[in-house]
Design a protein around this motif. Structure first.
Motif, PDB file in Angstrom:
ATOM      1  N   UNK A 194      52.878 -14.074  24.121  1.00 15.74           N
ATOM      2  CA  UNK A 194      53.705 -14.893  25.006  1.00 15.74           C
ATOM      3  C   UNK A 194      52.964 -16.154  25.449  1.00 15.74           C
ATOM      4  N   UNK A 195      53.751 -17.162  25.796  1.00 15.93           N
ATOM      5  CA  UNK A 195      53.186 -18.403  26.301  1.00 15.93           C
ATOM      6  C   UNK A 195      53.545 -18.686  27.737  1.00 15.93           C
ATOM      7  N   UNK A 196      54.129 -17.667  28.418  1.00 17.09           N
ATOM      8  CA  UNK A 196      54.526 -17.866  29.823  1.00 17.09           C
ATOM      9  C   UNK A 196      53.517 -17.189  30.745  1.00 17.09           C
ATOM     10  N   UNK A 197      53.940 -16.893  31.982  1.00 17.50           N
ATOM     11  CA  UNK A 197      53.028 -16.322  32.975  1.00 17.50           C
ATOM     12  C   UNK A 197      52.653 -14.876  32.681  1.00 17.50           C
ATOM     13  N   UNK A 198      53.215 -14.273  31.620  1.00 14.64           N
ATOM     14  CA  UNK A 198      52.872 -12.910  31.234  1.00 14.64           C
ATOM     15  C   UNK A 198      52.047 -12.870  29.939  1.00 14.64           C
ATOM     16  N   UNK A 199      51.569 -14.005  29.478  1.00 13.39           N
ATOM     17  CA  UNK A 199      50.796 -14.039  28.248  1.00 13.39           C
ATOM     18  C   UNK A 199      49.604 -14.963  28.355  1.00 13.39           C
ATOM     19  N   UNK A 200      48.715 -14.859  27.387  1.00 12.53           N
ATOM     20  CA  UNK A 200      47.549 -15.741  27.364  1.00 12.53           C
ATOM     21  C   UNK A 200      46.342 -15.148  28.059  1.00 12.53           C
ATOM     22  N   UNK A 201      45.884 -15.753  29.169  1.00 17.48           N
ATOM     23  CA  UNK A 201      44.688 -15.262  29.870  1.00 17.48           C
ATOM     24  C   UNK A 201      44.867 -13.826  30.381  1.00 17.48           C
ATOM     25  N   UNK A 202      43.761 -13.159  30.617  1.00 14.08           N
ATOM     26  CA  UNK A 202      43.808 -11.756  31.027  1.00 14.08           C
ATOM     27  C   UNK A 202      44.636 -11.548  32.280  1.00 14.08           C
ATOM     28  N   UNK A 203      44.498 -12.428  33.278  1.00 10.31           N
ATOM     29  CA  UNK A 203      45.247 -12.199  34.514  1.00 10.31           C
ATOM     30  C   UNK A 203      46.752 -12.297  34.283  1.00 10.31           C
ATOM     31  N   UNK A 204      47.173 -13.070  33.272  1.00 10.04           N
ATOM     32  CA  UNK A 204      48.594 -13.133  32.926  1.00 10.04           C
ATOM     33  C   UNK A 204      49.031 -11.877  32.177  1.00 10.04           C
ATOM     34  N   UNK A 205      48.210 -11.446  31.218  1.00  9.98           N
ATOM     35  CA  UNK A 205      48.568 -10.239  30.459  1.00  9.98           C
ATOM     36  C   UNK A 205      48.590  -8.996  31.345  1.00  9.98           C
ATOM     37  N   UNK A 206      47.819  -9.014  32.421  1.00 13.50           N
ATOM     38  CA  UNK A 206      47.788  -7.879  33.356  1.00 13.50           C
ATOM     39  C   UNK A 206      48.876  -7.971  34.419  1.00 13.50           C
ATOM     40  N   UNK A 207      49.603  -9.055  34.452  1.00 14.59           N
ATOM     41  CA  UNK A 207      50.560  -9.281  35.552  1.00 14.59           C
ATOM     42  C   UNK A 207      51.607  -8.185  35.647  1.00 14.59           C
ATOM     43  N   UNK A 208      52.163  -7.742  34.508  1.00 14.51           N
ATOM     44  CA  UNK A 208      53.192  -6.707  34.559  1.00 14.51           C
ATOM     45  C   UNK A 208      52.622  -5.410  35.117  1.00 14.51           C
ATOM     46  N   UNK A 209      51.468  -4.971  34.636  1.00 13.93           N
ATOM     47  CA  UNK A 209      50.868  -3.740  35.167  1.00 13.93           C
ATOM     48  C   UNK A 209      50.639  -3.855  36.662  1.00 13.93           C
ATOM     49  N   UNK A 210      50.141  -4.979  37.121  1.00 10.68           N
ATOM     50  CA  UNK A 210      49.842  -5.119  38.545  1.00 10.68           C
ATOM     51  C   UNK A 210      51.118  -5.161  39.371  1.00 10.68           C
TER      52      UNK A 210
END
Length: 365
Positions: A194-210
């Protein structure tokens, strides 16, 4: 007393020992409702001395099931059916837990003991799968990428399922972020493009879990929260122990008290060398990096092996799966193997079978 058989305090819960039952899918539910099979399957492990019994990956939405035969917690009928199961586990001295899950792109598949493999077609009870990105798991149907509204619906469903789990009597809620299922799919750069706030850097990829952590903690403030991670994808460029440790720290800030460390499951090209205790080093690395309590799992088959893992500081508890299937009284046997038979929680009904020293006479009954 050995560490394996010693009590373990975790917040409001004291587990009677550190030999626990990992969640194991049974693919035996109808419309997500557990039945007598699940009741006997899970309660027997509590009779067999387990400190914690975690029920199988239980879908928070119908489309989150691995197969059409998975259990769920998205309606009242499912909650009601789980309640006597949780009560039976507790009555036998173990802590009842349940794993909350969404299978993402690995959902809508045939059960492993069905005659067919791969994705279940829509005309035979299957459904469209979802994922962070429209990238299929090898051999399965292509998913559609979740939009923001779909992500919000998943977060809400985890919170609602958590409330139902607590109402059913479960004390430990484990969020499933492992084995290539939806939350793991978001975490790993191999499946999240993904290229939005749920993809890319680790904090974005972890956003859904958090966000899921926040929703579950809000819905079940008195439950003890676990997270299951695959500590590594076993694939180049994928999820690894360092990322696991970072995200575990963030999850702990949101209420997670314990981390169940497994591995793999995200991609078909993973390279794993399987053997006794093969995942223990992964759990140990996460424990070293975080200072947080973890369990180890994976081909742990006897009391001495489990005790060595704890004594070496590689884990705080031991999960097992297949060994409990082979021997539902694994904890009672492990105590005998460690020379601590009397320390095991033998049910009174089974005391006549408890091993005794050879010189001890036993009265006939």
């Amino acid at each position: 007393m050995s560490l394996l058989l010693s009590p373990f305090d975790l917040g409001p819960i004291t587990f009677r020992n550190r030999l626990w039952v990992a969640p194991m899918c049974q693919y035996s539910a109808v419309e997500g409702v557990p039945n007598d099979w699940h009741h006997v399957h899970l309660a027997q492990f509590a009779s067999g001395g387990a400190g914690l019994v975690i029920a199988e990956a239980t879908a928070v939405l119908p489309e989150g099931r691995i197969s059409p035969d998975d259990t769920g917690l998205w309606n009242d009928a499912q909650q009601s059916a789980w309640a006597p199961i949780a009560a039976s586990i507790r009555a036998r001295g173990a802590v009842p837990g349940i794993q909350l899950a969404h299978a993402g792109r690995k959902s809508s598949t045939w059960a492993p003991f069905a005659d067919e493999r791969g994705s279940v077609p829509a005309d035979r009870g299957g459904w469209q799968t979802v994922a962070p990105s429209a990238v299929a798991f090898d051999g399965l149907a292509a998913p559609v990428a979740l939009d923001l509204a779909g992500i919000d619906a998943v977060v809400a469903a985890f919170g609602e399922a958590a409330a139902r789990a607590v109402a059913a009597g479960f004390e430990v809620l484990e969020i499933h972020a492992a084995h290539g299922y939806l939350l793991h799919q978001f975490l790993s750069p191999l499946s999240n493009l993904r290229g939005d706030q749920y993809g890319g850097p680790l904090h974005n990829r972890a956003r859904l879990l958090l966000r899921v952590m926040d929703a579950v903690a809000a819905a079940a403030p008195h439950a003890t929260l676990f997270v299951r991670f695959s500590g590594t994808d076993w694939a180049e460029g994928g999820w690894d122990e360092a990322q696991t440790a970072t995200v575990a720290g963030w999850a702990a800030e949101r209420g997670a008290r314990f981390f169940d460390i497994s591995s793999g499951g995200l991609v078909a090209h993973q390279q794993i060398t399987v053997g006794p205790g093969y995942q223990v080093p992964v759990a140990a690395q996460v424990r070293r990096l975080t200072g947080l309590p973890v369990s180890a799992v994976g081909e742990i088959t006897d009391g001495a092996q489990a005790e060595r893992i704890l004594q070496a500081g590689e884990a705080d508890a031991v999960m097992a799966g297949r060994e409990w299937l082979r021997d539902p009284h694994f904890a009672l046997r492990a105590a005998t193997e460690l020379g601590e038979t009397d320390a095991a929680p033998w049910p009174p009904q089974y005391l006549r079978a408890r091993p005794r020293p050879a010189h001890t006479p036993q009265a006939a009954r």
